[in-house]
Design a protein around this motif. Structure first.
Motif, PDB file in Angstrom:
ATOM      1  N   GLN A 120     -34.311 -37.584 -58.475  1.00 43.33           N
ATOM      2  CA  GLN A 120     -35.122 -38.071 -59.597  1.00 43.33           C
ATOM      3  C   GLN A 120     -34.577 -37.543 -60.921  1.00 43.33           C
ATOM      4  O   GLN A 120     -34.511 -38.275 -61.911  1.00 43.33           O
ATOM      5  N   GLN A 121     -34.155 -36.288 -60.931  1.00 40.53           N
ATOM      6  CA  GLN A 121     -33.569 -35.720 -62.157  1.00 40.53           C
ATOM      7  C   GLN A 121     -32.294 -36.461 -62.540  1.00 40.53           C
ATOM      8  O   GLN A 121     -32.059 -36.774 -63.716  1.00 40.53           O
ATOM      9  N   LEU A 122     -31.460 -36.754 -61.556  1.00 38.42           N
ATOM     10  CA  LEU A 122     -30.233 -37.491 -61.835  1.00 38.42           C
ATOM     11  C   LEU A 122     -30.549 -38.857 -62.438  1.00 38.42           C
ATOM     12  O   LEU A 122     -29.972 -39.257 -63.455  1.00 38.42           O
ATOM     13  N   ASP A 123     -31.477 -39.558 -61.815  1.00 44.58           N
ATOM     14  CA  ASP A 123     -31.805 -40.909 -62.268  1.00 44.58           C
ATOM     15  C   ASP A 123     -32.397 -40.905 -63.674  1.00 44.58           C
ATOM     16  O   ASP A 123     -32.049 -41.747 -64.507  1.00 44.58           O
ATOM     17  N   GLN A 124     -33.271 -39.980 -63.934  1.00 42.94           N
ATOM     18  CA  GLN A 124     -33.952 -39.939 -65.229  1.00 42.94           C
ATOM     19  C   GLN A 124     -33.027 -39.515 -66.363  1.00 42.94           C
ATOM     20  O   GLN A 124     -33.309 -39.780 -67.530  1.00 42.94           O
ATOM     21  N   ASN A 125     -31.902 -38.888 -66.016  1.00 43.51           N
ATOM     22  CA  ASN A 125     -30.990 -38.387 -67.044  1.00 43.51           C
ATOM     23  C   ASN A 125     -29.640 -39.099 -67.046  1.00 43.51           C
ATOM     24  O   ASN A 125     -28.678 -38.615 -67.640  1.00 43.51           O
ATOM     25  N   GLY A 126     -29.589 -40.245 -66.394  1.00 40.32           N
ATOM     26  CA  GLY A 126     -28.401 -41.075 -66.449  1.00 40.32           C
ATOM     27  C   GLY A 126     -27.190 -40.523 -65.731  1.00 40.32           C
ATOM     28  O   GLY A 126     -26.052 -40.827 -66.099  1.00 40.32           O
ATOM     29  N   MET A 127     -27.403 -39.729 -64.711  1.00 41.18           N
ATOM     30  CA  MET A 127     -26.287 -39.134 -63.969  1.00 41.18           C
ATOM     31  C   MET A 127     -26.015 -39.937 -62.701  1.00 41.18           C
ATOM     32  O   MET A 127     -26.924 -40.261 -61.951  1.00 41.18           O
ATOM     33  N   THR A 128     -24.752 -40.268 -62.477  1.00 37.56           N
ATOM     34  CA  THR A 128     -24.412 -41.081 -61.316  1.00 37.56           C
ATOM     35  C   THR A 128     -24.262 -40.255 -60.043  1.00 37.56           C
ATOM     36  O   THR A 128     -24.534 -40.749 -58.940  1.00 37.56           O
ATOM     37  N   ASN A 129     -23.782 -39.013 -60.176  1.00 34.79           N
ATOM     38  CA  ASN A 129     -23.463 -38.200 -58.999  1.00 34.79           C
ATOM     39  C   ASN A 129     -23.830 -36.741 -59.233  1.00 34.79           C
ATOM     40  O   ASN A 129     -23.979 -36.309 -60.368  1.00 34.79           O
ATOM     41  N   GLY A 130     -23.929 -35.998 -58.127  1.00 34.03           N
ATOM     42  CA  GLY A 130     -24.269 -34.585 -58.238  1.00 34.03           C
ATOM     43  C   GLY A 130     -23.574 -33.749 -57.174  1.00 34.03           C
ATOM     44  O   GLY A 130     -23.079 -34.280 -56.169  1.00 34.03           O
ATOM     45  N   VAL A 131     -23.555 -32.453 -57.414  1.00 34.60           N
ATOM     46  CA  VAL A 131     -22.961 -31.497 -56.478  1.00 34.60           C
ATOM     47  C   VAL A 131     -24.014 -30.459 -56.127  1.00 34.60           C
ATOM     48  O   VAL A 131     -24.595 -29.823 -57.011  1.00 34.60           O
ATOM     49  N   LEU A 132     -24.261 -30.301 -54.835  1.00 36.69           N
ATOM     50  CA  LEU A 132     -25.225 -29.313 -54.349  1.00 36.69           C
ATOM     51  C   LEU A 132     -24.486 -28.040 -53.972  1.00 36.69           C
ATOM     52  O   LEU A 132     -23.551 -28.066 -53.168  1.00 36.69           O
ATOM     53  N   VAL A 133     -24.901 -26.937 -54.572  1.00 33.68           N
ATOM     54  CA  VAL A 133     -24.303 -25.634 -54.298  1.00 33.68           C
ATOM     55  C   VAL A 133     -25.268 -24.839 -53.424  1.00 33.68           C
ATOM     56  O   VAL A 133     -26.448 -24.702 -53.760  1.00 33.68           O
ATOM     57  N   GLN A 134     -24.776 -24.338 -52.308  1.00 30.88           N
ATOM     58  CA  GLN A 134     -25.625 -23.570 -51.401  1.00 30.88           C
ATOM     59  C   GLN A 134     -26.224 -22.365 -52.122  1.00 30.88           C
ATOM     60  O   GLN A 134     -25.497 -21.544 -52.692  1.00 30.88           O
ATOM     61  N   PRO A 135     -27.565 -22.238 -52.143  1.00 30.43           N
ATOM     62  CA  PRO A 135     -28.188 -21.081 -52.809  1.00 30.43           C
ATOM     63  C   PRO A 135     -27.893 -19.789 -52.047  1.00 30.43           C
ATOM     64  O   PRO A 135     -27.842 -19.786 -50.816  1.00 30.43           O
ATOM     65  N   SER A 136     -27.747 -18.703 -52.776  1.00 30.40           N
ATOM     66  CA  SER A 136     -27.420 -17.426 -52.137  1.00 30.40           C
ATOM     67  C   SER A 136     -28.506 -16.990 -51.158  1.00 30.40           C
ATOM     68  O   SER A 136     -28.209 -16.377 -50.126  1.00 30.40           O
ATOM     69  N   PHE A 137     -29.770 -17.330 -51.451  1.00 33.95           N
ATOM     70  CA  PHE A 137     -30.858 -16.845 -50.607  1.00 33.95           C
ATOM     71  C   PHE A 137     -30.956 -17.583 -49.269  1.00 33.95           C
ATOM     72  O   PHE A 137     -31.744 -17.222 -48.414  1.00 33.95           O
ATOM     73  N   LEU A 138     -30.123 -18.625 -49.075  1.00 31.57           N
ATOM     74  CA  LEU A 138     -30.065 -19.296 -47.777  1.00 31.57           C
ATOM     75  C   LEU A 138     -28.859 -18.830 -46.959  1.00 31.57           C
ATOM     76  O   LEU A 138     -28.665 -19.275 -45.823  1.00 31.57           O
ATOM     77  N   GLY A 139     -28.055 -17.956 -47.522  1.00 31.24           N
ATOM     78  CA  GLY A 139     -26.934 -17.393 -46.773  1.00 31.24           C
ATOM     79  C   GLY A 139     -25.956 -18.450 -46.296  1.00 31.24           C
ATOM     80  O   GLY A 139     -25.633 -19.393 -47.014  1.00 31.24           O
ATOM     81  N   THR A 140     -25.486 -18.294 -45.062  1.00 31.41           N
ATOM     82  CA  THR A 140     -24.456 -19.183 -44.519  1.00 31.41           C
ATOM     83  C   THR A 140     -25.030 -20.322 -43.681  1.00 31.41           C
ATOM     84  O   THR A 140     -24.272 -21.038 -43.017  1.00 31.41           O
ATOM     85  N   ASP A 141     -26.334 -20.490 -43.694  1.00 34.31           N
ATOM     86  CA  ASP A 141     -26.951 -21.624 -42.989  1.00 34.31           C
ATOM     87  C   ASP A 141     -26.939 -22.827 -43.936  1.00 34.31           C
ATOM     88  O   ASP A 141     -27.829 -22.994 -44.767  1.00 34.31           O
TER      89      ASP A 141
END
Length: 298
Positions: free
Chosen positions: A70-91
């Motif tokens: 929704q954030q991408l769509d509302q701000n005119g962004m075509t694509n995104g990159v998800l970065v694994q959060p540190s608090f989720l470790g290696t899962d």
């Protein structure tokens, strides 16, 4: 390339073919390729996920995939990159689940154990992961000479992945060259995090600027607020120096959504608007937003 990748619907494509076959005089048939606008730094999570032991922080709210899209769509962004959060470790299972659900709109940066099996890395690659993250804030710097690190980084290089690092500039200036010696692409988070008191005068920041000559280092112009209370002023000083040292095509914009630990003062639209203030030339800004295409395999 299909008609859809050129932004045409099946009906529009068929109509164009019909016009040609009807004998119309067409001097030039051109399909406009959509301009990519890529957010290279964001996180998704929810409170039902298992948290890593020894985490420094854990959010008390949900930032699920649907809300990010929704954030991408509302701000005119075509694509995104998800970065694994540190608090989720290696899962990385939720990260992979989100990548698979979006049919190539997103890419991922995973967190892995240095002793991870090559088969697991290949599975992540197939899912849309394009690199690993070393979030070294508050951590001991890794010994890249150890066999497990050499093996991991050899796999990273072979797959054409990147190594993304979050660490203060003084340490990046020492660590990044070691990674470059091993032949991998390097991405530095959040303006390289110089000492907030020194800003662009931090010797570490000045040393990092010299890495631009390698053409294998990219810098994320993201989360200025992580560079102290005067982060936006610092960013405006740093940007022209980064542009000169690395080139526009090696600068990456990221929203840092959902702005963990800064949620009270930040939102997506505010950070996207700051990019307009930072990069005032519209063509240059468009280049910054599109330049991650090759690095992230869009």
């Amino acid at each position: 390339m299909t008609s859809y990748e050129h932004g045409l619907t099946r009906r529009q494509f068929a109509a164009g073919i019909a016009a040609l076959s009807a004998g119309g005089i067409v001097s030039k048939v051109r399909a406009e390729v959509p301009k990519l606008s890529i957010d290279t730094h964001s996180h998704v999570f929810h409170r039902g996920l298992k948290l890593a032991a020894g985490r420094r922080y854990a959010p008390d709210y949900d930032a699920p995939l649907a809300l990010y899209l929704q954030q991408l769509d509302q701000n005119g962004m075509t694509n995104g990159v998800l970065v694994q959060p540190s608090f989720l470790g290696t899962d990385n299972s939720y990260l992979v689940e989100c990548l698979k659900a979006t049919n190539g709109r997103l890419r991922g940066i995973a967190v892995v154990d240095p002793a991870v099996a090559a088969d697991e890395l290949r599975a992540l690659d197939r899912a849309g992961v394009v690199g690993i993250r070393l979030n070294l804030v508050g951590q001991t710097l890794p010994d890249l000479a150890l066999p497990e690190w050499k093996a991991l980084l050899a796999e990273v290089k072979a797959m054409g992945w990147q190594v993304e690092i979050q660490r203060k500039a003084a340490d990046l200036a020492m660590l990044a060259p070691r990674l470059l010696d091993l032949g991998v692409n390097v991405v530095l988070d959040h303006y390289t995090l110089p000492d907030p008191k020194l800003g662009i005068d931090d010797p570490g920041f000045q040393a990092v600027l010299k890495l631009g000559a390698s053409r294998k280092v990219w810098v994320k112009i993201s989360a200025p607020y992580r560079n102290g209370p005067n982060g936006e002023a610092f960013a405006k000083q740093a940007y022209p120096l980064l542009r000169t040292a690395f080139g526009v095509d090696h600068l990456l914009w990221g929203s840092d959504w959902p702005h963990t630990q800064f949620e009270a003062t930040q939102n997506y639209a505010k950070n996207r608007k700051f990019l307009d203030e930072l990069v005032t030339d519209a063509d240059e800004r468009a280049r910054v937003l599109a330049s991650p295409r090759a690095l992230f395999r869009f």
